[in-house]
Scaffold this active site. Structure first.
Site, mmCIF file in Angstrom:
data_model
loop_
_atom_site.group_PDB
_atom_site.id
_atom_site.type_symbol
_atom_site.label_atom_id
_atom_site.label_comp_id
_atom_site.label_asym_id
_atom_site.label_seq_id
_atom_site.Cartn_x
_atom_site.Cartn_y
_atom_site.Cartn_z
ATOM 1 N N ARG A 58 0.835 -1.204 0.000
ATOM 2 C CA ARG A 58 0.000 0.000 0.000
ATOM 3 C C ARG A 58 0.863 1.245 0.000
ATOM 4 O O ARG A 58 1.914 1.281 0.633
ATOM 5 C CB ARG A 58 -0.898 0.028 1.240
ATOM 6 C CG ARG A 58 -1.820 1.250 1.295
ATOM 7 C CD ARG A 58 -2.476 1.410 2.647
ATOM 8 N NE ARG A 58 -1.529 1.684 3.720
ATOM 9 C CZ ARG A 58 -0.987 2.881 3.963
ATOM 10 N NH1 ARG A 58 -1.266 3.908 3.211
ATOM 11 N NH2 ARG A 58 -0.151 3.027 4.967
ATOM 12 N N VAL A 59 0.406 2.264 -0.727
ATOM 13 C CA VAL A 59 0.978 3.604 -0.643
ATOM 14 C C VAL A 59 -0.172 4.576 -0.433
ATOM 15 O O VAL A 59 -1.331 4.255 -0.712
ATOM 16 C CB VAL A 59 1.795 3.995 -1.903
ATOM 17 C CG1 VAL A 59 3.067 3.165 -2.010
ATOM 18 C CG2 VAL A 59 0.969 3.886 -3.161
ATOM 19 N N SER A 60 0.154 5.774 0.045
ATOM 20 C CA SER A 60 -0.889 6.734 0.394
ATOM 21 C C SER A 60 -1.483 7.472 -0.797
ATOM 22 O O SER A 60 -2.637 7.862 -0.760
ATOM 23 C CB SER A 60 -0.340 7.754 1.396
ATOM 24 O OG SER A 60 0.018 7.103 2.583
ATOM 25 N N SER A 61 -0.686 7.700 -1.846
ATOM 26 C CA SER A 61 -1.200 8.489 -2.964
ATOM 27 C C SER A 61 -0.750 7.911 -4.301
ATOM 28 O O SER A 61 0.235 7.172 -4.375
ATOM 29 C CB SER A 61 -0.732 9.936 -2.852
ATOM 30 O OG SER A 61 0.662 10.026 -3.065
#
Length: 196
Positions: A58-61
């Site tokens: 997962r990454v935030s953006s």
């Protein structure tokens, strides 16, 4: 077993096997000649056919999409080194504070794997990972966090930043809501529909 033989058996390149050995993911010893020997116990430990992994990255953006792909590739290499069968690789873009991530929710209850692999604890969730571990234990699954934070101060700072971010987004959201209400209120008064 020589490291080169292990690499062939695991279906990976020698360079990757050497990197895993240097990182401590493979147990063995180095002979004075430089040859790396992987112990038979380590081979048995690393080749666990009953462990089926779901990889969660997962990454935030969306700006970090390249990092998302690299993160998933690192986790895939790790799972192969440990001898896990890879069931699925899940990539998600979303905040670690968001408790409504559809990909994560769908995969937590998926019955087709028994180990969930994440790179860092905060890739899974900023808060409440212990609750997720309890839930998964009840489902006969476990979470394996590849990179445990060694520096507790860094982890505390990350949590503090996450809390501040969460509160700021709520405050700004409330202000926006208040401004919209203030704009609508005169219209309601003007139309004679004033509410109590």
């Amino acid at each position: 077993m020589k490291l080169s033989d292990y690499a062939k058996k695991a279906g990976i390149s020698y360079r990757t096997a050497w990197r895993w050995w240097k990182q401590g993911n493979l147990k063995g010893h180095q002979l004075p000649s430089g040859t790396i020997i992987i112990t038979s116990e380590a081979i048995e430990d690393n080749l666990k056919p009953d462990l089926i992994a779901c990889i969660y990255a997962r990454v935030s953006s969306a700006q970090n999409k390249d990092n998302l792909d690299r993160q998933a590739e690192r986790l895939k290499d790790y799972a192969i080194a440990r001898g896990y069968k890879i069931y699925k690789i899940v990539k998600e873009i979303g905040s670690g504070l968001n408790d409504n991530r559809k990909q994560l929710a769908k995969n937590l209850v998926d019955p087709n794997y028994n180990i969930l692999i994440v790179e860092h604890k905060d890739r899974l969730a900023r808060f409440g990972t212990n609750y997720l571990e309890i839930l998964l234990k009840e489902l006969d699954k476990e979470i394996e966090i590849v990179n445990q934070s060694e520096e507790k101060q860094d982890e505390l700072m990350e949590d503090l930043i996450a809390i501040i971010t969460s509160f700021c987004s709520r405050i700004y959201g409330l202000r926006r809501s208040k401004r919209k209400t203030e704009k609508i209120w005169p219209e309601l008064k003007y139309n004679g529909q004033e509410c109590d």
